[in-house]
Design an enzyme around this catalytic site. Structure first.
Site, PDB file in Angstrom:
ATOM      1  N   TYR A 162      -0.319  -7.332  15.789  1.00  0.00           N
ATOM      2  CA  TYR A 162       0.069  -6.356  15.051  1.00  0.00           C
ATOM      3  C   TYR A 162       0.702  -5.206  15.687  1.00  0.00           C
ATOM      4  O   TYR A 162       1.788  -4.732  15.735  1.00  0.00           O
ATOM      5  CB  TYR A 162      -0.729  -5.901  14.075  1.00  0.00           C
ATOM      6  CG  TYR A 162      -0.372  -4.693  13.046  1.00  0.00           C
ATOM      7  CD1 TYR A 162       0.290  -4.922  12.129  1.00  0.00           C
ATOM      8  CD2 TYR A 162      -1.015  -3.509  13.383  1.00  0.00           C
ATOM      9  CE1 TYR A 162       0.646  -3.600  11.499  1.00  0.00           C
ATOM     10  CE2 TYR A 162      -0.636  -2.207  12.782  1.00  0.00           C
ATOM     11  CZ  TYR A 162       0.271  -2.557  11.701  1.00  0.00           C
ATOM     12  OH  TYR A 162       0.515  -1.400  10.835  1.00  0.00           O
ATOM     13  N   ILE A 219       8.695  -9.452  -2.574  1.00  0.00           N
ATOM     14  CA  ILE A 219       8.715 -11.014  -2.557  1.00  0.00           C
ATOM     15  C   ILE A 219       8.075 -11.493  -3.892  1.00  0.00           C
ATOM     16  O   ILE A 219       8.538 -12.889  -4.228  1.00  0.00           O
ATOM     17  CB  ILE A 219       7.960 -11.671  -1.328  1.00  0.00           C
ATOM     18  CG1 ILE A 219       8.548 -13.181  -1.075  1.00  0.00           C
ATOM     19  CG2 ILE A 219       6.380 -11.502  -1.460  1.00  0.00           C
ATOM     20  CD1 ILE A 219       7.912 -13.556   0.242  1.00  0.00           C
ATOM     21  N   ARG A 220       7.422 -10.520  -4.387  1.00  0.00           N
ATOM     22  CA  ARG A 220       6.489 -11.027  -6.023  1.00  0.00           C
ATOM     23  C   ARG A 220       7.016 -10.123  -6.789  1.00  0.00           C
ATOM     24  O   ARG A 220       7.365  -8.840  -6.541  1.00  0.00           O
ATOM     25  CB  ARG A 220       5.440 -11.316  -5.641  1.00  0.00           C
ATOM     26  CG  ARG A 220       4.439 -10.028  -5.295  1.00  0.00           C
ATOM     27  CD  ARG A 220       2.910 -10.181  -4.969  1.00  0.00           C
ATOM     28  NE  ARG A 220       2.177  -8.911  -4.908  1.00  0.00           N
ATOM     29  CZ  ARG A 220       2.280  -8.053  -3.840  1.00  0.00           C
ATOM     30  NH1 ARG A 220       3.339  -8.095  -3.101  1.00  0.00           N
ATOM     31  NH2 ARG A 220       1.603  -7.188  -4.092  1.00  0.00           N
ATOM     32  N   GLN A 263       0.746  -1.190   0.012  1.00  0.00           N
ATOM     33  CA  GLN A 263      -0.074  -0.081   0.195  1.00  0.00           C
ATOM     34  C   GLN A 263       0.725   1.273  -0.095  1.00  0.00           C
ATOM     35  O   GLN A 263       0.715   2.090  -0.697  1.00  0.00           O
ATOM     36  CB  GLN A 263      -0.991   0.014   1.234  1.00  0.00           C
ATOM     37  CG  GLN A 263      -1.795   1.391   1.186  1.00  0.00           C
ATOM     38  CD  GLN A 263      -2.550   1.218   2.774  1.00  0.00           C
ATOM     39  OE1 GLN A 263      -2.004   0.939   3.614  1.00  0.00           O
ATOM     40  NE2 GLN A 263      -3.677   1.995   2.444  1.00  0.00           N
TER      41      GLN A 263
END
Length: 319
Positions: A141, A35-36, A12
């Site tokens: 988190y 990672i992609r 984001q």
């Protein structure tokens, strides 16, 4: 900042921050990693490397390869996703952060990573939450974010790493879709207002949370990183905010532009509990005094811009 590595660059914040940094510092001087790999502007507009942040050696090798002097670490699982997968969140969020801090220490990089209002908890003062206050979050988190704040302080005090960070509120953007955060309703609502003229909120009416429009968040990162180090007292967890509102208030502003818009409620107990554990509003005085933070957008001006930009985007995607 001259040569910058960004982890989590397709997320984001990263997908917009990379573009801003390339515009400011030059496309070849900002290396995006994730990672992609996708067919996106971030991948095609400058250097891009595949990187799993749990692989510390790979992160070191990429940072050294580009002779970077700045490491901006964004890769993480967000609040709602982290609560659903707490062990994965700990391993990714904390393991990735330790690796990034070690790279910054070894290669003497300036360092940034974001914290969040998720670092606060039910016992934190709810209104005008101070910069320095009790932090006892009840989510994985939040535990990650408090641990990260302390770890960045440690690397500064122990090793002299120039660590910096911001406690972001909910971030609202028309560029990237929601990514598993509790505040995502404030992004989804604009899409649904334009497409279906109605929205069903998983956050209950009367639930206030701090928010910020993405352009203000990106500028805050640049301003903090460019600030004189000697002026920074808090360094790693500056409160920043632009607005605080409840679902019915964003609804009222949208209705000024789309009168037929309607709001319904189907409260998600998990995300509602997370939202209720966070502050209603926070105090950004330290950021204003130490490096001149100032938000440009409020709820009215953000809504106008969001609806205009999203209208263009949706028409373009439909074509």
């Amino acid at each position: 900042m001259e040569k910058i590595i960004v982890t989590g660059a397709l997320g984001q914040i990263g997908s917009e921050l990379v573009t801003k940094l390339r515009n400011v510092y030059g496309a070849q001087n900002v290396v995006a990693t994730d990672i992609r790999k996708t067919d996106s502007e971030v991948v095609h507009s400058g250097p891009f490397e595949i990187l799993d942040v749990t692989d510390g050696k790979a992160m070191y090798d990429i940072t050294k390869k580009y002779n970077a002097d700045t490491l901006i670490h964004l890769a993480a699982l967000l609040s709602a996703t982290a609560e659903a997968k707490p062990l994965l969140a700990w391993n990714l969020n904390m393991g990735g952060l330790v690796n990034a801090l070690e790279v910054a220490r070894e290669l003497r990089c300036q360092f940034f990573t974001p914290s969040s209002i998720g670092a606060f908890g039910p016992s934190t003062p709810k209104d005008a939450t101070p910069q320095d206050t009790i932090q006892r979050p009840t989510t994985m988190y939040g535990v990650n974010k408090v641990s990260g704040e302390l770890l960045c302080d440690y690397y500064n005090h122990k090793f002299g790493v120039d660590t910096r960070g911001l406690r972001f509120p909910g971030l609202i953007s028309y560029v990237t879709p929601p990514g598993g955060g509790t505040t995502d309703y404030a992004v989804e609502i604009y899409y649904e207002a334009l497409k279906n003229k109605s929205y069903t909120s998983y956050i209950d009416k009367g639930t206030y949370m701090d928010m910020m429009y993405m352009p203000d968040a990106l500028q805050a990162i640049v301003d903090l990183m460019e600030a004189e180090e000697c002026k920074l007292k808090h360094r790693n967890a500056f409160n920043v905010t632009a607005m605080s509102f409840a679902p019915e208030e964003i609804t009222a502003v949208i209705k000024k532009h789309i009168p037929e818009f309607t709001m319904n409620y189907d409260v998600d107990p998990v995300r509602q509990a997370i939202a209720e554990s966070w502050p209603n509003s926070i105090d950004a005085t330290a950021a204003k005094e130490e490096w001149g933070f100032k938000a440009q957008y409020d709820l009215e001006s953000m809504t106008k811009d969001m609806l205009e930009k999203l209208s263009v985007k949706l028409v373009k995607n439909a074509g």
